[in-house]
Design an enzyme around this catalytic site. Structure first.
Site, PDB file in Angstrom:
ATOM      1  N   GLU A 166       0.797  -1.235   0.000  1.00  0.00           N
ATOM      2  CA  GLU A 166       0.000   0.000   0.000  1.00  0.00           C
ATOM      3  C   GLU A 166       0.823   1.275   0.000  1.00  0.00           C
ATOM      4  O   GLU A 166       0.518   2.215   0.737  1.00  0.00           O
ATOM      5  CB  GLU A 166      -0.981  -0.028   1.181  1.00  0.00           C
ATOM      6  CG  GLU A 166      -1.905  -1.226   1.126  1.00  0.00           C
ATOM      7  CD  GLU A 166      -2.822  -1.361   2.344  1.00  0.00           C
ATOM      8  OE1 GLU A 166      -2.846  -0.446   3.174  1.00  0.00           O
ATOM      9  OE2 GLU A 166      -3.508  -2.389   2.441  1.00  0.00           O
ATOM     10  N   GLU A 278      -6.377 -10.431  -1.391  1.00  0.00           N
ATOM     11  CA  GLU A 278      -7.193 -10.199  -0.183  1.00  0.00           C
ATOM     12  C   GLU A 278      -8.676 -10.124  -0.558  1.00  0.00           C
ATOM     13  O   GLU A 278      -9.409  -9.238  -0.120  1.00  0.00           O
ATOM     14  CB  GLU A 278      -6.752  -8.901   0.515  1.00  0.00           C
ATOM     15  CG  GLU A 278      -5.277  -8.883   0.853  1.00  0.00           C
ATOM     16  CD  GLU A 278      -4.827  -7.657   1.648  1.00  0.00           C
ATOM     17  OE1 GLU A 278      -5.686  -6.886   2.135  1.00  0.00           O
ATOM     18  OE2 GLU A 278      -3.610  -7.480   1.792  1.00  0.00           O
TER      19      GLU A 278
END
Ligand code: 9MR
Length: 380
Positions: A166, A278
């Site tokens: 991220e 995810e």
């Protein structure tokens, strides 16, 4: 990964006993065995065996695991110094994966979140500054020590690492001067150097591990452009980034099949394998307004109670079906599909009832629909 013809897949069927009736259903890992391994994020109650029902689902349905929290910096390296490591949970996680012959993933080495404050402060608690050469050197030394120690400990056992997580900036407007998340302490102190160093050191610690860059909402056009700029720059510098992790925290309406297809087509041009890392689908009505991976924001957006309705769960099944159709279309490039949690009760988006097993761990209609897609996918 071992693969079986679809006809044999039927023989690998799991017998489910529900409300006194015996039904036979194939399992996710068997149904997609010719396509990609099917992973799941596991928590400590599961990999230590306390959640026996969870363990049964994991071992029946999945052939890869990711550690939901056990390998994050705050778990594995809570304090400074060589005695600052705590491998108790991480060791149990890797032992669990080996015991059950799973493909074991490590998550995550360099992230702005779930990293203790001390990492970004000097010994006196003063925040490290990018303008200070000694501060930069100190943060690089900490990153180096962390990666060599953690990756080195599980060398040859953890096969895939989320090296950087991220790092990309959010926002719907692309600006080529702002690629990275500017407020991240990694970016503030080290700029983009932390990314190349993290990959180089992870590669040094385990040359055989597959090293991923992992991020969310890369279906979003502006964020996807940032991803492509970042990865191309790393590739030009021969940084060992080996796979792209697309988190795929979806909701009922986003991404559309067309958008997911476009994103995978675009990202595949980087020439790297893609992993869905995810996967979950927020089924709450208000959850449709967020594409964020932030826990508090998702909790706020999912509290409307709508996710549990039969209608929302039917839409959830449709969205999973659509997403898996697109994954199968790109199966030559997709090397792993991982769900972010076992049951709705385990999920960080629990109020959005986002997974294939309900709060009690019973299979939801979406599971049957995903299995149907595998069988209908027409692979020889
Ligand atoms: O599922 C994880 C949850 O248990 C943690 O509280 C949370 C803290 O940030 O992290 C969740 O997992 C995140 C993952 O590590 C990175 N991508 C976003 C996931 C959901 O927030």
């Amino acid at each position: 990964m071992k693969s079986f013809p679809r006809s044999i897949t039927c023989l690998l069927a799991l017998t489910l006993v529900s409300s006194g009736q015996t039904q036979t259903q194939p399992t996710l890992k068997a149904a997609f065995s010719r396509d990609f391994p099917i992973g799941v994020a596991v928590n400590e109650r599961q990999f230590t065996g306390r959640d026996t029902h969870g363990v049964a689902i994991i071992t029946n349905q999945f052939n890869s695991i990711s550690p939901e929290n056990a390998l994050k910096w705050e778990s594995v390296h809570p304090r400074p110094g060589t005695n600052g490591y705590d491998f108790s949970a991480a060791d149990a996680y890797v032992d669990f994966g080996e015991k059950h012959h799973m493909l074991i993933v490590g998550h995550t080495l360099a992230w702005h979140s779930q990293t203790p404050r001390w990492v970004f402060e000097d010994e006196n608690g003063r925040p490290l500054r990018g303008t200070n050469a000694a501060d930069r050197a100190l943060l690089l030394e900490r990153l180096h020590d962390h990666i060599l120690t953690v990756v080195g400990r599980y060398k040859g056992r953890i096969k895939i690492w989320d090296v950087v997580n991220e790092a990309l900036s959010d926002g719907d407007t692309f600006n080529d001067r702002v690629i990275l998340r500017q407020w991240s302490p990694w970016v503030r102190v080290l700029g983009d150097e932390f990314i190349s160093k993290a990959f180089e050191w992870a590669h040094e610690a385990d040359p055989d591990a597959i090293l991923r860059y992992n991020d969310y909402s890369v279906e979003n056009e502006a964020k996807r452009k940032r991803l492509i700029v970042l990865i191309k720059k790393l590739q030009e510098k021969h940084v060992p980034v080996m796979a792209i992790g697309l988190q795929t925290h979806a909701n009922l309406t986003w991404p559309s099949p067309a958008l997911e297809d476009e994103a995978l087509t675009d990202i595949a041009k980087l020439g790297l394998p893609m992993h869905i890392t995810e996967l979950d689908v927020n089924a709450s009505a208000a959850g449709q307004r967020t594409q964020s991976a932030d826990v508090a924001e998702n909790a706020r957006a999912s509290r409307d109670g709508a996710a549990a309705s039969a209608e929302a769960q039917a839409q959830l099944a449709t969205q999973y079906t659509n997403l898996f159709k697109v994954f199968l279309k790109h199966r030559d490039k997709i090397k792993l599909v991982t769900f972010w949690g076992v049951t709705d009760a385990d999920s960080w988006r629990r109020d959005g009832r986002p997974l294939l097993f309900d709060l009690e761990g019973n299979p939801k209609p979406a599971l049957a629909d995903v299995l149907k897609i595998a069988q209908a996918s027409g692979s020889p």
